[in-house]
Design a protein around this motif. Sequence first.
Motif, short mmCIF file in Angstrom:
data_model
loop_
_atom_site.label_atom_id
_atom_site.label_comp_id
_atom_site.label_asym_id
_atom_site.label_seq_id
_atom_site.Cartn_x
_atom_site.Cartn_y
_atom_site.Cartn_z
N THR A 12 -72.81 -1.41 -52.70
CA THR A 12 -73.45 -2.69 -52.46
C THR A 12 -73.29 -3.11 -51.01
O THR A 12 -72.27 -2.84 -50.37
CB THR A 12 -72.88 -3.79 -53.37
OG1 THR A 12 -71.47 -3.90 -53.16
CG2 THR A 12 -73.16 -3.50 -54.83
N SER B 122 -82.02 -2.29 -55.95
CA SER B 122 -82.08 -3.66 -56.47
C SER B 122 -81.56 -4.62 -55.42
O SER B 122 -80.85 -4.23 -54.49
CB SER B 122 -81.26 -3.81 -57.76
OG SER B 122 -79.88 -3.70 -57.50
N LEU B 123 -81.93 -5.90 -55.57
CA LEU B 123 -81.50 -6.94 -54.65
C LEU B 123 -81.20 -8.19 -55.45
O LEU B 123 -82.06 -8.71 -56.16
CB LEU B 123 -82.57 -7.22 -53.60
CG LEU B 123 -82.23 -8.23 -52.50
CD1 LEU B 123 -81.04 -7.73 -51.67
CD2 LEU B 123 -83.43 -8.48 -51.60
N GLU B 124 -79.95 -8.66 -55.34
CA GLU B 124 -79.51 -9.84 -56.08
C GLU B 124 -79.46 -11.05 -55.15
O GLU B 124 -79.22 -10.92 -53.95
CB GLU B 124 -78.12 -9.58 -56.66
CG GLU B 124 -77.55 -10.75 -57.48
CD GLU B 124 -76.16 -10.46 -58.01
OE1 GLU B 124 -75.60 -11.34 -58.70
OE2 GLU B 124 -75.62 -9.36 -57.73
N PHE B 125 -79.69 -12.24 -55.73
CA PHE B 125 -79.72 -13.48 -54.95
C PHE B 125 -78.68 -14.46 -55.48
O PHE B 125 -78.60 -14.68 -56.69
CB PHE B 125 -81.11 -14.12 -55.03
CG PHE B 125 -82.23 -13.18 -54.70
CD1 PHE B 125 -82.70 -13.03 -53.40
CD2 PHE B 125 -82.82 -12.41 -55.70
CE1 PHE B 125 -83.72 -12.15 -53.10
CE2 PHE B 125 -83.86 -11.52 -55.41
CZ PHE B 125 -84.31 -11.40 -54.10
N GLU B 126 -77.91 -15.05 -54.58
CA GLU B 126 -76.92 -16.05 -54.96
C GLU B 126 -77.15 -17.33 -54.18
O GLU B 126 -77.34 -17.30 -52.96
CB GLU B 126 -75.50 -15.55 -54.70
CG GLU B 126 -75.01 -14.48 -55.64
CD GLU B 126 -73.52 -14.20 -55.47
OE1 GLU B 126 -72.87 -14.95 -54.70
OE2 GLU B 126 -73.03 -13.24 -56.09
N SER C 279 -81.82 -11.06 -59.96
CA SER C 279 -82.09 -9.96 -59.03
C SER C 279 -83.45 -9.36 -59.32
O SER C 279 -84.06 -9.62 -60.35
CB SER C 279 -81.01 -8.88 -59.17
OG SER C 279 -81.02 -8.34 -60.48
N GLU D 167 -74.16 -6.61 -48.54
CA GLU D 167 -74.53 -8.00 -48.67
C GLU D 167 -74.57 -8.73 -47.34
O GLU D 167 -73.93 -8.33 -46.37
CB GLU D 167 -73.57 -8.72 -49.62
CG GLU D 167 -72.13 -8.77 -49.14
CD GLU D 167 -71.22 -9.46 -50.14
OE1 GLU D 167 -70.54 -10.43 -49.74
OE2 GLU D 167 -71.20 -9.03 -51.32
N THR E 109 -85.21 -5.49 -59.45
CA THR E 109 -84.86 -4.08 -59.53
C THR E 109 -86.12 -3.24 -59.58
O THR E 109 -87.04 -3.54 -60.35
CB THR E 109 -84.01 -3.79 -60.79
OG1 THR E 109 -82.83 -4.60 -60.75
CG2 THR E 109 -83.62 -2.32 -60.88
N PHE F 98 -77.57 -12.40 -50.21
CA PHE F 98 -78.39 -11.29 -50.68
C PHE F 98 -77.47 -10.09 -50.87
O PHE F 98 -76.78 -9.68 -49.93
CB PHE F 98 -79.48 -10.95 -49.67
CG PHE F 98 -80.42 -12.09 -49.40
CD1 PHE F 98 -81.64 -12.19 -50.06
CD2 PHE F 98 -80.09 -13.08 -48.47
CE1 PHE F 98 -82.51 -13.24 -49.80
CE2 PHE F 98 -80.95 -14.13 -48.20
CZ PHE F 98 -82.17 -14.22 -48.86
N SER G 212 -75.02 -16.54 -58.71
CA SER G 212 -76.14 -15.62 -58.90
C SER G 212 -77.25 -16.27 -59.72
O SER G 212 -77.01 -16.87 -60.76
CB SER G 212 -75.67 -14.35 -59.60
OG SER G 212 -76.76 -13.47 -59.82
N THR H 120 -78.14 -3.16 -53.76
CA THR H 120 -77.55 -1.93 -54.28
C THR H 120 -78.29 -0.75 -53.66
O THR H 120 -79.51 -0.65 -53.77
CB THR H 120 -77.65 -1.86 -55.81
OG1 THR H 120 -76.95 -2.98 -56.38
CG2 THR H 120 -77.02 -0.57 -56.34
#
Length: 223
Positions: free
Chosen positions: A125, A158-162, A83, A127, A85, A116, A80, A119
Amino acid sequence: MKQILLAGLVSLGLFSSAQAGFLETFETETALSTTFSEAGGPVFTADGDLMVEFFSGLGSRGSDFWLGTGFGDGGSALGSVGSITVESGWSFVINSFDAWTGRSDGNEFQAGDIKFIGTTLGGTTVETTLNIPTPNNSDFVEDITFTGTSLAGVSLTSLEFELVGASAPVNGTLDYLALDYIDYEASRIQAPAVPEPSTFALLGIGGLALVGYGVRRKRQQAA
């Protein structure tokens, strides 16, 4: 009578607000900032390694600003990198975005896989993983979408990036992500209103009236 029932449903807050479209190019943002927004839209907050970055002409489509994981600051480890939000009371849907991935602390292009993780409004979640190829024009890969994935058309908070890893041709370790020209839709989240006792009475009367109308109509048809 149908109009009465409709009015009752509206008063119960069962109708959501319409979505509005925005294009975030970061050109009006401040370098190193971790917040961004477009006129009339919600404020987004970035965390982790993500921040607004600036270098003349290095943004997508010849622009100067973009959202990145820290160009020239030591590189980001796999996993990660942060993200975005949206502010409380809003949700958003990503339509498309421009991106590129790199190695050597962002000094060179390196194709890579990015996960990606979104939430949703319900707190669950969703992805998907996309491959970001090396740009053909020494710029960003333009108009990337989630079409055909589990994130297509999903309203998020929200959107998280790894950073998953480098992909062929592999010339080094993936350690950089840049995002720009984010095309999205945003809408306000409307909490259901607490109905007044009179609203329940109105709905009850309307329902009984419809039932009575239906019974009378059947009797008339039978006669």
